[in-house]
Scaffold this motif. Structure first.
Motif, PDB file in Angstrom:
ATOM      1  N   UNK A   1       0.806  -1.049  -0.009  1.00  0.00           N
ATOM      2  CA  UNK A   1       0.072  -0.101   0.011  1.00  0.00           C
ATOM      3  C   UNK A   1       0.909   1.205  -0.020  1.00  0.00           C
ATOM      4  N   UNK A   2       0.801   2.011  -0.978  1.00  0.00           N
ATOM      5  CA  UNK A   2       1.318   3.357  -1.007  1.00  0.00           C
ATOM      6  C   UNK A   2       0.516   4.512  -0.771  1.00  0.00           C
ATOM      7  N   UNK A   3       1.002   5.668  -0.176  1.00  0.00           N
ATOM      8  CA  UNK A   3       0.298   6.995  -0.239  1.00  0.00           C
ATOM      9  C   UNK A   3       0.670   7.749  -1.376  1.00  0.00           C
ATOM     10  N   UNK A   4      -0.475   8.241  -1.881  1.00  0.00           N
ATOM     11  CA  UNK A   4      -0.432   8.894  -3.230  1.00  0.00           C
ATOM     12  C   UNK A   4       0.398  10.159  -3.018  1.00  0.00           C
ATOM     13  N   UNK A   5       0.402  10.851  -1.942  1.00  0.00           N
ATOM     14  CA  UNK A   5       0.977  12.170  -1.551  1.00  0.00           C
ATOM     15  C   UNK A   5       2.689  11.817  -1.729  1.00  0.00           C
ATOM     16  N   UNK A   6       2.892  10.681  -1.323  1.00  0.00           N
ATOM     17  CA  UNK A   6       4.521  10.407  -1.397  1.00  0.00           C
ATOM     18  C   UNK A   6       5.012   9.870  -2.640  1.00  0.00           C
ATOM     19  N   UNK A   7       4.116   9.868  -3.913  1.00  0.00           N
ATOM     20  CA  UNK A   7       4.700   9.741  -4.946  1.00  0.00           C
ATOM     21  C   UNK A   7       5.136  10.901  -5.886  1.00  0.00           C
ATOM     22  N   UNK A   8       6.375  10.744  -6.195  1.00  0.00           N
ATOM     23  CA  UNK A   8       7.018  12.040  -6.825  1.00  0.00           C
ATOM     24  C   UNK A   8       6.812  11.869  -8.587  1.00  0.00           C
ATOM     25  N   UNK A   9       6.874  10.609  -9.085  1.00  0.00           N
ATOM     26  CA  UNK A   9       6.640  10.443 -10.256  1.00  0.00           C
ATOM     27  C   UNK A   9       6.043   9.032 -10.682  1.00  0.00           C
TER      28      UNK A   9
END
Length: 73
Positions: A53-61
């Motif tokens: 599970x990944x947080x959308x706000x932590x995605x850089x690219x």
């Protein structure tokens, strides 16, 4: 960012992702998005070989992975 994630779920494509990890470092991962929520998304991570599970706000690219066939003549 969200549109790219939703498009990936719909068409099943792989993505290369640059992501800020919880300790503040930057990680490059190849993922297949499975589900998109309000603030996070589930994906299969090929680096860790598991669903994460990944947080959308932590995605850089996010960049689609394009596989090209090579022709042998």
């Amino acid at each position: 960012m969200r549109k790219t994630l939703e498009r990936s779920v719909r068409f099943g494509g792989l993505l290369e992702m640059m992501y800020i990890v919880s300790n503040g470092s930057i990680s490059k991962r190849r993922i297949k998005v499975l589900q998109v929520g309000e603030s996070s998304f589930r994906a299969y991570c090929y680096l860790r070989k598991s669903k994460r599970t990944f947080t959308i706000d932590n995605v850089l690219a996010l960049v689609p992975v394009i596989d090209r066939e090579s022709r042998v003549i």
